[in-house]
Design a protein around this motif. Structure first.
Motif, mmCIF file in Angstrom:
data_model
loop_
_atom_site.group_PDB
_atom_site.id
_atom_site.type_symbol
_atom_site.label_atom_id
_atom_site.label_comp_id
_atom_site.label_asym_id
_atom_site.label_seq_id
_atom_site.Cartn_x
_atom_site.Cartn_y
_atom_site.Cartn_z
ATOM 1 N N ALA A 71 9.557 1.196 8.449
ATOM 2 C CA ALA A 71 8.252 1.425 7.832
ATOM 3 C C ALA A 71 8.276 2.655 6.927
ATOM 4 N N GLU A 72 8.883 3.732 7.414
ATOM 5 C CA GLU A 72 8.919 4.971 6.628
ATOM 6 C C GLU A 72 9.797 4.820 5.384
ATOM 7 N N THR A 73 10.938 4.162 5.542
ATOM 8 C CA THR A 73 11.831 3.984 4.406
ATOM 9 C C THR A 73 11.203 3.074 3.361
ATOM 10 N N ALA A 74 10.563 1.994 3.808
ATOM 11 C CA ALA A 74 9.913 1.074 2.879
ATOM 12 C C ALA A 74 8.782 1.767 2.121
ATOM 13 N N ALA A 75 8.020 2.621 2.810
ATOM 14 C CA ALA A 75 6.933 3.347 2.159
ATOM 15 C C ALA A 75 7.475 4.288 1.085
ATOM 16 N N ALA A 76 8.573 4.959 1.389
ATOM 17 C CA ALA A 76 9.174 5.863 0.411
ATOM 18 C C ALA A 76 9.706 5.090 -0.791
ATOM 19 N N MET A 77 10.302 3.934 -0.559
ATOM 20 C CA MET A 77 10.814 3.127 -1.662
ATOM 21 C C MET A 77 9.672 2.590 -2.523
ATOM 22 N N GLN A 78 8.586 2.183 -1.878
ATOM 23 C CA GLN A 78 7.448 1.691 -2.645
ATOM 24 C C GLN A 78 6.868 2.792 -3.532
ATOM 25 N N ALA A 79 6.803 4.018 -2.994
ATOM 26 C CA ALA A 79 6.294 5.140 -3.790
ATOM 27 C C ALA A 79 7.173 5.391 -5.010
ATOM 28 N N LYS A 80 8.469 5.124 -4.869
ATOM 29 C CA LYS A 80 9.399 5.371 -5.974
ATOM 30 C C LYS A 80 9.438 4.216 -6.969
ATOM 31 N N LEU A 81 9.383 2.994 -6.473
ATOM 32 C CA LEU A 81 9.670 1.834 -7.311
ATOM 33 C C LEU A 81 8.435 1.145 -7.891
ATOM 34 N N ALA A 82 7.298 1.280 -7.244
ATOM 35 C CA ALA A 82 6.108 0.543 -7.673
ATOM 36 C C ALA A 82 5.061 1.485 -8.263
ATOM 37 N N ASP A 83 4.339 0.997 -9.255
ATOM 38 C CA ASP A 83 3.270 1.771 -9.884
ATOM 39 C C ASP A 83 2.080 0.841 -10.138
ATOM 40 N N PRO A 84 1.400 0.406 -9.080
ATOM 41 C CA PRO A 84 0.282 -0.526 -9.267
ATOM 42 C C PRO A 84 -0.848 0.051 -10.111
ATOM 43 N N GLU A 85 -1.051 1.351 -10.045
ATOM 44 C CA GLU A 85 -2.103 1.961 -10.865
ATOM 45 C C GLU A 85 -1.762 1.837 -12.348
ATOM 46 N N GLY A 86 -0.519 2.130 -12.703
ATOM 47 C CA GLY A 86 -0.099 1.992 -14.086
ATOM 48 C C GLY A 86 -0.169 0.550 -14.554
ATOM 49 N N PHE A 87 0.231 -0.394 -13.675
ATOM 50 C CA PHE A 87 0.184 -1.808 -14.030
ATOM 51 C C PHE A 87 -1.253 -2.249 -14.277
ATOM 52 N N CYS A 88 -2.149 -1.939 -13.361
ATOM 53 C CA CYS A 88 -3.543 -2.391 -13.483
ATOM 54 C C CYS A 88 -4.255 -1.732 -14.652
ATOM 55 N N SER A 89 -3.857 -0.522 -14.999
ATOM 56 C CA SER A 89 -4.485 0.181 -16.121
ATOM 57 C C SER A 89 -4.244 -0.523 -17.444
ATOM 58 N N ARG A 90 -3.230 -1.369 -17.505
ATOM 59 C CA ARG A 90 -2.963 -2.106 -18.736
ATOM 60 C C ARG A 90 -4.002 -3.195 -18.983
ATOM 61 N N PHE A 91 -4.723 -3.599 -17.932
ATOM 62 C CA PHE A 91 -5.645 -4.732 -18.050
ATOM 63 C C PHE A 91 -7.093 -4.390 -17.694
ATOM 64 N N PHE A 92 -7.289 -3.340 -16.922
ATOM 65 C CA PHE A 92 -8.633 -2.979 -16.469
ATOM 66 C C PHE A 92 -9.013 -1.612 -17.017
ATOM 67 N N ASN A 93 -10.266 -1.474 -17.386
ATOM 68 C CA ASN A 93 -10.750 -0.162 -17.823
ATOM 69 C C ASN A 93 -11.336 0.646 -16.672
ATOM 70 N N ASP A 94 -11.312 0.055 -15.476
ATOM 71 C CA ASP A 94 -11.833 0.739 -14.287
ATOM 72 C C ASP A 94 -10.963 0.318 -13.102
ATOM 73 N N ILE A 95 -9.936 1.120 -12.810
ATOM 74 C CA ILE A 95 -9.025 0.726 -11.729
ATOM 75 C C ILE A 95 -9.663 0.879 -10.354
ATOM 76 N N ASP A 96 -10.697 1.721 -10.235
ATOM 77 C CA ASP A 96 -11.405 1.826 -8.960
ATOM 78 C C ASP A 96 -12.078 0.502 -8.613
ATOM 79 N N PHE A 97 -12.521 -0.220 -9.646
ATOM 80 C CA PHE A 97 -13.113 -1.548 -9.436
ATOM 81 C C PHE A 97 -12.089 -2.483 -8.804
ATOM 82 N N VAL A 98 -10.852 -2.432 -9.315
ATOM 83 C CA VAL A 98 -9.789 -3.294 -8.783
ATOM 84 C C VAL A 98 -9.471 -2.902 -7.341
ATOM 85 N N GLU A 99 -9.329 -1.608 -7.117
ATOM 86 C CA GLU A 99 -8.940 -1.139 -5.790
ATOM 87 C C GLU A 99 -9.984 -1.489 -4.749
ATOM 88 N N SER A 100 -11.250 -1.329 -5.070
ATOM 89 C CA SER A 100 -12.318 -1.558 -4.084
ATOM 90 C C SER A 100 -12.590 -3.038 -3.848
#
Length: 454
Positions: free
Chosen positions: A235-264
């Motif tokens: 669990a800890e290793t996977a969480a660290a890898m996800q923090a390094k490899l994934a950027d969902p905020e950056g991805f969603c920002s390409r399509f949404f003008n309000d990422i808080d809307f997506v997250e909630s």
């Protein structure tokens, strides 16, 4: 901050992997002792995975990747030996994304964001394109596609023509399938092809939960299923890898003008993961149903990083990870044992020439790992090196393991060759001839491993 966390966890993982306590906990120490007894040698190779995937981005789809059909050449059998019996373990063919929920949730967030004015220009374009695409996939989650049916016809056709001796005269088969519709249709497609090719072909078929212990031990419908817990280290290793490899905020920002809307309303990571599954699955759908490939939504680097993360998670479940509880792999000892028991019985009777099992990647992959086919049995301490040894793109739609048995009139020794996705597979055993193994040695080694995990 992420980098320091990753380095700290990676160091801890490496230390853990080297301790005898960790090896004993995962059963790797006992496995190593048995392998030493039989003179097994580590034969894993290091792939240039990034280069392979950048040449063919659909490989980053992993479980959605399509069976390659690359026509490998077969090594001739030793003089006098001919094939006479085949045991087959195969995954269902190409399907739609695993569930309706994936298609519906992505559509729901896009529709709601459109109506609420939460999409930017690229988001509005994605919304319009998805609305055009959606009718082709609505209510098809998990279903076998036409391409999936075609795959199994072709695999059966190749088997028939590669091993004609098995099909001479009357050919009888025993057939088992999990009760999932896409697997049942897979079975039907395979058998239908053989029936057209071999007019003397006959078979008995069965399906149901009763057979899951030897078809899909890790399936939740198995009457004896027990969930294998995720270790803290994983669990800890996977969480660290996800923090390094994934950027969902950056991805969603390409399509949404309000990422808080997506997250909630759904979750940025869920949206990115859902879009990846939908787009990677397009290769599994007929071209007439998916003219838009959505190949501008992700960058190649994003697809590779998402694959690496998912591949690591898959390795900790279906591979021999030194930081995981490996029972999801060793559970599949039951599958291999049933294959061997039936082989001995059918060879002795001389009646059944084909033993066919149709199941899921969650059975084929751990069976390959348990058997140490090719690289699948590799024990990898560095989580960032997993991608270069253990690769989930090698469990494509319709993936299969074929056990081809040979005999000679001049020898009592039966030989076996194992094919993985149509290619001659490497096993951790001494070869009698290139790509051919003694059936007795095969049985002795694997029964010993099976007895250890019983």
């Amino acid at each position: 901050m992420h980098k320091s966390i990753i380095n700290h966890i990676s160091a801890a993982v490496a230390t853990l992997a080297l301790t005898s306590t960790a090896l004993a906990q995962t059963g790797l120490e006992k496995r190593a002792a048995i392998e030493a007894e039989f003179g097994v040698k580590d034969a894993v190779v290091r792939y240039d995975t990034r280069a392979d995937m950048m040449k063919e981005l659909y490989r980053t789809g992993a479980e959605y990747y399509m069976y390659p059909f690359d026509n490998p050449e077969m090594t001739p059998a030793p003089k006098g030996y001919k094939p006479f019996y085949i045991s087959y373990l195969g995954r269902h063919g190409a399907r739609f994304a695993i569930s309706d929920d994936i298609y519906e949730k992505v559509r729901e967030i896009l529709v709601n964001a459109h109506e609420a004015g939460k999409l930017n220009g690229k988001g509005e374009d994605l919304y319009r394109r998805y609305e055009a695409f959606y009718p082709h996939v609505a209510f098809r989650g998990g279903d076998l596609t036409i391409k999936g049916q075609e795959q199994l016809h072709k695999i059966a056709n190749i088997m028939y023509h590669d091993f004609p001796e098995v099909f001479k005269g009357k050919t009888e088969a025993t057939v088992l399938s999990t009760p999932v519709p896409r697997v049942l249709l897979t079975m039907h497609s395979f058998i239908d092809e053989i029936r057209v090719l071999d007019r003397d072909f006959s078979y008995s078929v069965d399906a149901g939960r009763k057979f899951l212990p030897v078809l899909e031990p890790n399936g939740s419908k198995n009457p004896f299923y027990e969930k294998v817990p995720r270790t803290k280290a994983v669990a800890e290793t996977a969480a660290a890898m996800q923090a390094k490899l994934a950027d969902p905020e950056g991805f969603c920002s390409r399509f949404f003008n309000d990422i808080d809307f997506v997250e909630s309303s759904y979750g940025m990571w869920k949206f990115e993961s859902g879009m990846r599954s939908i787009i990677m699955d397009i290769q599994c759908i007929g071209d007439d149903a998916a003219t838009d490939k959505f190949d501008d939504i992700f960058t190649p680097e994003e697809l590779f990083n998402l694959w690496e993360l998912r591949n690591f998670n898959g390795y900790t479940i279906w591979g021999f990870s030194p930081i995981a509880d490996n029972r999801s792999v060793t559970n599949n000892a039951a599958v291999l044992k049933d294959i061997m028991v039936n082989a001995d019985r059918n060879i002795a009777s001389g009646k059944v020439r084909l033993d066919l099992r149709f199941t899921h990647d969650t059975a084929v992959l751990p069976t390959a790992s348990f058997m140490r086919i090719n690289n699948f049995g590799a024990v990898i301490s560095d989580p960032h090196e997993v991608k270069n040894y253990w690769r989930s793109d090698q469990i494509p739609m319709a993936s299969n393991i074929q056990f081809i048995f040979y005999r000679s009139r001049k020898s009592s020794e039966i030989l076996i060759k194992v094919l993985y996705n149509g290619h001659e597979a490497s096993l951790p055993l001494a070869e009698v001839a290139p790509s051919y193994y003694s059936w007795n040695a095969f049985r002795d080694f694997y029964y010993k491993l099976i007895e250890d995990v019983k």
